[in-house]
Write a protein that holds these residues in place. Sequence first.
Motif, PDB file in Angstrom:
ATOM      1  N   ALA A  26       0.842  -1.209   0.000  1.00 25.58           N
ATOM      2  CA  ALA A  26       0.000   0.000   0.000  1.00 25.58           C
ATOM      3  C   ALA A  26       0.874   1.255   0.000  1.00 25.58           C
ATOM      4  O   ALA A  26       2.041   1.216   0.380  1.00 25.58           O
ATOM      5  CB  ALA A  26      -0.891   0.007   1.239  1.00 25.58           C
ATOM      6  N   CYS A  27       0.274   2.368  -0.393  1.00 26.23           N
ATOM      7  CA  CYS A  27       0.973   3.656  -0.310  1.00 26.23           C
ATOM      8  C   CYS A  27       1.215   3.979   1.180  1.00 26.23           C
ATOM      9  O   CYS A  27       0.502   3.483   2.057  1.00 26.23           O
ATOM     10  CB  CYS A  27       0.131   4.800  -0.870  1.00 26.23           C
ATOM     11  N   LEU A  28       2.153   4.859   1.411  1.00 25.01           N
ATOM     12  CA  LEU A  28       2.445   5.321   2.768  1.00 25.01           C
ATOM     13  C   LEU A  28       1.182   5.984   3.364  1.00 25.01           C
ATOM     14  O   LEU A  28       0.539   6.778   2.690  1.00 25.01           O
ATOM     15  CB  LEU A  28       3.557   6.369   2.665  1.00 25.01           C
ATOM     16  N   GLY A  29       0.840   5.622   4.572  1.00 21.94           N
ATOM     17  CA  GLY A  29      -0.288   6.271   5.246  1.00 21.94           C
ATOM     18  C   GLY A  29      -1.655   5.791   4.782  1.00 21.94           C
ATOM     19  O   GLY A  29      -2.667   6.433   5.076  1.00 21.94           O
ATOM     20  N   CYS A  30      -1.713   4.675   4.082  1.00 23.42           N
ATOM     21  CA  CYS A  30      -2.991   4.164   3.542  1.00 23.42           C
ATOM     22  C   CYS A  30      -3.957   3.770   4.667  1.00 23.42           C
ATOM     23  O   CYS A  30      -3.655   2.880   5.469  1.00 23.42           O
ATOM     24  CB  CYS A  30      -2.704   2.959   2.654  1.00 23.42           C
ATOM     25  N   GLY A  31      -5.108   4.413   4.713  1.00 24.31           N
ATOM     26  CA  GLY A  31      -6.108   4.101   5.748  1.00 24.31           C
ATOM     27  C   GLY A  31      -6.655   2.693   5.592  1.00 24.31           C
ATOM     28  O   GLY A  31      -6.938   2.011   6.573  1.00 24.31           O
ATOM     29  N   CYS A  44      -9.895  -3.994  -6.393  1.00 24.75           N
ATOM     30  CA  CYS A  44      -9.841  -2.771  -5.583  1.00 24.75           C
ATOM     31  C   CYS A  44      -8.389  -2.596  -5.172  1.00 24.75           C
ATOM     32  O   CYS A  44      -7.550  -3.451  -5.496  1.00 24.75           O
ATOM     33  CB  CYS A  44     -10.732  -2.890  -4.333  1.00 24.75           C
ATOM     34  N   CYS A  45      -8.057  -1.541  -4.446  1.00 25.64           N
ATOM     35  CA  CYS A  45      -6.673  -1.373  -3.996  1.00 25.64           C
ATOM     36  C   CYS A  45      -6.189  -2.593  -3.221  1.00 25.64           C
ATOM     37  O   CYS A  45      -5.046  -3.019  -3.354  1.00 25.64           O
ATOM     38  CB  CYS A  45      -6.532  -0.125  -3.140  1.00 25.64           C
ATOM     39  N   TRP A  46      -7.077  -3.138  -2.383  1.00 27.34           N
ATOM     40  CA  TRP A  46      -6.643  -4.241  -1.526  1.00 27.34           C
ATOM     41  C   TRP A  46      -6.273  -5.506  -2.302  1.00 27.34           C
ATOM     42  O   TRP A  46      -5.515  -6.358  -1.818  1.00 27.34           O
ATOM     43  CB  TRP A  46      -7.671  -4.551  -0.424  1.00 27.34           C
ATOM     44  N   PRO A  79      -9.304   7.014   5.054  1.00 29.22           N
ATOM     45  CA  PRO A  79      -8.682   8.028   4.187  1.00 29.22           C
ATOM     46  C   PRO A  79      -7.595   7.458   3.271  1.00 29.22           C
ATOM     47  O   PRO A  79      -6.932   6.474   3.600  1.00 29.22           O
ATOM     48  CB  PRO A  79      -8.061   9.013   5.185  1.00 29.22           C
ATOM     49  N   CYS A  80      -7.445   8.112   2.128  1.00 25.65           N
ATOM     50  CA  CYS A  80      -6.474   7.690   1.110  1.00 25.65           C
ATOM     51  C   CYS A  80      -5.608   8.910   0.763  1.00 25.65           C
ATOM     52  O   CYS A  80      -6.052   9.803   0.046  1.00 25.65           O
ATOM     53  CB  CYS A  80      -7.253   7.212  -0.119  1.00 25.65           C
ATOM     54  N   PRO A  81      -4.382   8.981   1.299  1.00 24.86           N
ATOM     55  CA  PRO A  81      -3.523  10.154   1.056  1.00 24.86           C
ATOM     56  C   PRO A  81      -3.309  10.434  -0.432  1.00 24.86           C
ATOM     57  O   PRO A  81      -3.267  11.597  -0.845  1.00 24.86           O
ATOM     58  CB  PRO A  81      -2.198   9.783   1.724  1.00 24.86           C
TER      59      PRO A  81
END
Length: 307
Positions: free
Chosen positions: A27-32, A55-57, A216-218
């Motif tokens: 995941a990206c840094l800080g991915c909720g 999906c992202c997951w 949230p998604c930074p």
Amino acid sequence: MKVQQKNQKKIKLTIPQVEIMSPGHVACLGCGASLALRYVLKALGKKTIMSIPACCWAVIDGPFPYSAAGVPIYHCAFETAASTASGISHALSRLGKDDVTTLAWAGDGGTFDIGIQALSGAAERGDNFIYIVYDNEAYMNTGIQRSSATPYGAWTTTTPVKHFKKSRKKNIMEIMVAHHIPYCASANVGYPEDLIKKLQKAKKIKGTKFFHLFAPCPTGWKHSPDQTITIAQAATKSNVFPIYEVENGVYKINKKIKKPIPVAEYLKMQGRFRHLDEKEVAYIQKEVDQNWNRLLKLEEAFGQPSN
Ligand SMILES: Cc1ncc(C[n+]2csc(CCOP(=O)(O)OP(=O)(O)O)c2C)c(N)n1
Ligand code: SF4
Ligand SMILES: [Mg+2]
């Protein structure tokens, strides 16, 4: 020595210490959303089987044969998180394995939009699983396109600044409550104790259990990765994302903020709202107040009678 002992504070940890998900995800840094599943698996335990649609997951978990989740995953088509979970749950039942939790884990696009038919069908049948939509308010995995969970005013790549999103976010909780399932809850990755407590309760309930989980998604919301939790909490502190549960039709607001922060404070933390002028911000504040007052009325009318 005695004084020291006297001053020692006892901290009661309610978040299970067990780690099921491993840190080597992509995941990206800080991915909720990645933090959210870490908490969810702490609550549900190792005996969990998941369905995850596109999906992202589906990517965060890592490339085959690696998997960060730490539990078996059925990667399924975009629209089939709920129908796949129905199949898993019925198979487990035929095998007599009633100590295994089935979890459908899908994004807002896969739930509010393309997956709603499968979810509605499963909920109406009362299939036995927990469905969690992790809501990052857009189709992030394919490059930040708007979904019906994207809020009014937001920038996405399909609602660019000059044509920002003009329709309101779909009320998925009320749609699911209308299915008369035994348990519906909204939760927020910024409040893990509340999320975990509700999951532990849902795990013991038979039938379809639904969670609307704010994550949230930074990358898509255009905020710094270290602001994820601050922004998640600001959503609830401003009443943008109220936390409540509906158990067998009975409403309970789990967090009532004595002095809500202005919605403007929440909006200004994110680049996706940077283009909004005062008039638009006032419109959003009005919409948030309307939703909150409606929820209070629902709790008043359909809450637990106080003795
Ligand atoms: C039938 C179908 N249409 C489109 C796609 C492309 N697609 C894959 S993931 C995705 C977006 C998923 O959005 P969401 O469910 O919100 O999850 P997120 O990526 O935000 O985590 C899309 C459009 C697909 N895989 N299948
Ligand atoms: S795009 Fe957003 S939801 Fe997807 S992995 Fe990155 S931070 Fe997480
Ligand atoms: Mg999404």
